[in-house]
Design a protein around this motif. Structure first.
Motif, mmCIF file in Angstrom:
data_model
loop_
_atom_site.group_PDB
_atom_site.id
_atom_site.type_symbol
_atom_site.label_atom_id
_atom_site.label_comp_id
_atom_site.label_asym_id
_atom_site.label_seq_id
_atom_site.Cartn_x
_atom_site.Cartn_y
_atom_site.Cartn_z
ATOM 1 N N TYR A 15 0.851 -1.191 0.000
ATOM 2 C CA TYR A 15 0.000 0.000 0.000
ATOM 3 C C TYR A 15 0.885 1.239 0.000
ATOM 4 C CZ TYR A 15 -3.808 -3.181 1.215
ATOM 5 O OH TYR A 15 -4.728 -4.194 1.205
ATOM 6 N N PHE A 16 0.579 2.170 -0.918
ATOM 7 C CA PHE A 16 1.433 3.339 -1.119
ATOM 8 C C PHE A 16 0.635 4.635 -1.011
ATOM 9 C CE2 PHE A 16 3.030 -0.249 -3.557
ATOM 10 C CZ PHE A 16 4.353 -0.315 -3.160
ATOM 11 N N ARG A 17 1.335 5.690 -0.599
ATOM 12 C CA ARG A 17 0.730 7.017 -0.592
ATOM 13 C C ARG A 17 0.576 7.513 -2.027
ATOM 14 N NH1 ARG A 17 4.789 8.632 3.485
ATOM 15 N NH2 ARG A 17 5.476 10.266 2.048
ATOM 16 N N ASP A 18 -0.399 8.366 -2.227
ATOM 17 C CA ASP A 18 -0.615 8.950 -3.551
ATOM 18 C C ASP A 18 0.306 10.160 -3.699
ATOM 19 O OD1 ASP A 18 -1.590 9.552 -6.018
ATOM 20 O OD2 ASP A 18 -3.419 10.524 -5.280
ATOM 21 N N GLU A 19 1.584 9.866 -3.800
ATOM 22 C CA GLU A 19 2.612 10.902 -3.890
ATOM 23 C C GLU A 19 3.579 10.542 -5.012
ATOM 24 O OE1 GLU A 19 6.170 12.699 -1.032
ATOM 25 O OE2 GLU A 19 4.443 11.702 -0.122
ATOM 26 N N PRO A 20 3.707 11.395 -6.009
ATOM 27 C CA PRO A 20 4.555 11.047 -7.164
ATOM 28 C C PRO A 20 6.023 10.901 -6.800
ATOM 29 C CG PRO A 20 3.902 13.357 -7.253
ATOM 30 C CD PRO A 20 3.120 12.745 -6.130
ATOM 31 N N ILE A 21 6.728 10.152 -7.628
ATOM 32 C CA ILE A 21 8.165 9.968 -7.469
ATOM 33 C C ILE A 21 8.847 10.639 -8.647
ATOM 34 C CG2 ILE A 21 10.042 8.282 -7.246
ATOM 35 C CD1 ILE A 21 7.952 6.275 -6.339
ATOM 36 N N GLY A 22 9.813 11.487 -8.360
ATOM 37 C CA GLY A 22 10.492 12.222 -9.413
ATOM 38 C C GLY A 22 11.344 11.330 -10.302
ATOM 39 N N GLU A 23 11.569 11.797 -11.514
ATOM 40 C CA GLU A 23 12.367 11.044 -12.476
ATOM 41 C C GLU A 23 13.790 10.812 -11.973
ATOM 42 O OE1 GLU A 23 13.939 12.021 -16.889
ATOM 43 O OE2 GLU A 23 11.751 12.005 -16.688
ATOM 44 N N GLU A 24 14.358 11.798 -11.283
ATOM 45 C CA GLU A 24 15.721 11.646 -10.767
ATOM 46 C C GLU A 24 15.796 10.561 -9.707
ATOM 47 O OE1 GLU A 24 18.524 12.942 -11.986
ATOM 48 O OE2 GLU A 24 17.159 13.688 -13.552
ATOM 49 N N THR A 25 14.740 10.442 -8.912
ATOM 50 C CA THR A 25 14.700 9.378 -7.899
ATOM 51 C C THR A 25 14.664 8.013 -8.570
ATOM 52 O OG1 THR A 25 13.572 10.824 -6.323
ATOM 53 C CG2 THR A 25 13.418 8.455 -5.933
ATOM 54 N N ILE A 26 13.855 7.883 -9.618
ATOM 55 C CA ILE A 26 13.793 6.623 -10.366
ATOM 56 C C ILE A 26 15.168 6.297 -10.952
ATOM 57 C CG2 ILE A 26 12.816 5.460 -12.375
ATOM 58 C CD1 ILE A 26 10.770 5.693 -10.209
ATOM 59 N N LYS A 27 15.822 7.297 -11.502
ATOM 60 C CA LYS A 27 17.148 7.075 -12.075
ATOM 61 C C LYS A 27 18.145 6.635 -11.006
ATOM 62 C CE LYS A 27 16.827 10.238 -16.024
ATOM 63 N NZ LYS A 27 17.333 11.507 -16.627
ATOM 64 N N THR A 28 18.011 7.177 -9.800
ATOM 65 C CA THR A 28 18.887 6.775 -8.700
ATOM 66 C C THR A 28 18.690 5.294 -8.374
ATOM 67 O OG1 THR A 28 18.906 9.003 -7.757
ATOM 68 C CG2 THR A 28 19.464 7.190 -6.273
#
Length: 202
Positions: A15-28
Motif C-alpha cells: 500500500y502506497f501514498r498517492d505521492e509522485p516519485i520524481g524522475e531523478e529518484t527513479i534514475k537513482t
C-alpha cells in the motif's frame, strides 16, 4: 544508512501514498540496480518505468488479473477472491505512483549454440534478479517501499505487459516492481527459517 539496516528494513510494501516519485529518484534506483553482477558482463537488462496515469492504470489491472489467477490456481474459494478484489480496487493494494518492469533481452548472450540456451537464460534472469534486489535496497535508503510482483508472468498477462512496454517476444519479464512511499510504517516480518536451517558446511 548502513547496508545491514537496509537489508533488515526491506520488506514487501503493498500500500502506497498517492505521492509522485520524481524522475531523478527513479534514475537513482536504476543506477543502484545496474551495479549488480551481470553474467559475462552483458548487461542485457532493460528497465521500463510506467509512470503516466494511463500506463499505471493498465499495469495495475494486469496485476489484479494475475492475482486473481494466482488465488484460483491455489484453489481459494470465490469469497476470498472477492475479498482480494476489494483490497485491490477499493483499498488500493498494489496501486503505486510508479511501476518498474525489469526485462532481459534473450538475444544478447555470450555463448552461442542451442546447447547453451538454457544456461544463458538462467544467467540473464539471475543477473536481473540481483539488479532488482539492489534497486529494492536503494529504495529502503530513500524511504521508498517496493514489492516483487511475479503474477504478471502468467501466460496472456506477460504478453500484455510486453505490449505496454513496446517490446517483442525477444524480451522476458523478470519482475514487475511497484514503487512508492509506504502508506503505513513498514513492518519487516521474521523469516520462518533461521540460518541454521538453510546453511550446510562441508
Amino acid at each position: 544508512m548502513e547496508l545491514d539496516e537496509a537489508i533488515t528494513k526491506r520488506t514487501s510494501v503493498r500500500y502506497f501514498r498517492d505521492e509522485p516519485i520524481g524522475e531523478e529518484t527513479i534514475k537513482t534506483l536504476v543506477e543502484a540496480a545496474v551495479r549488480a553482477p551481470t553474467a559475462s558482463g552483458l548487461e542485457n537488462w532493460l528497465f521500463v518505468v510506467f509512470q503516466s496515469e494511463e500506463a499505471r492504470r493498465k499495469v495495475f489491472d494486469l496485476i489484479a488479473e494475475g492475482m486473481v489467477e494466482y488465488y484460483r490456481a491455489v484453489n481459494l474459494p470465490e469469497d476470498k477472491i472477492g475479498k482480494l478484489k476489494r483490497r485491490l480496487y477499493e483499498e488500493g493494494m498494489y496501486r503505486a505512483p510508479a511501476y518498474i518492469a525489469v526485462f532481459i533481452d534473450r538475444r544478447v548472450r555470450f555463448l552461442k549454440g542451442e546447447q547453451f540456451d538454457e544456461v544463458e537464460f538462467i544467467w540473464s534472469v539471475e543477473s536481473a534478479a540481483m539488479a532488482i534486489e539492489n534497486l529494492m535496497l536503494k529504495a529502503v535508503e530513500l524511504g521508498l517501499g517496493t514489492v516483487y510482483i511475479g503474477v504478471t508472468n502468467f501466460k496472456g498477462i506477460e504478453e500484455k505487459v510486453l505490449q505496454l512496454a513496446g517490446l517483442d517476444e525477444n524480451h522476458y519479464l523478470v519482475g514487475l516492481i511497484p514503487v512508492g512511499y509506504p502508506k503505513d510504517e513498514p513492518k519487516p516480518r521474521k523469516r520462518r527459517k533461521g540460518v541454521e536451517d538453510v546453511v550446510v558446511f562441508l
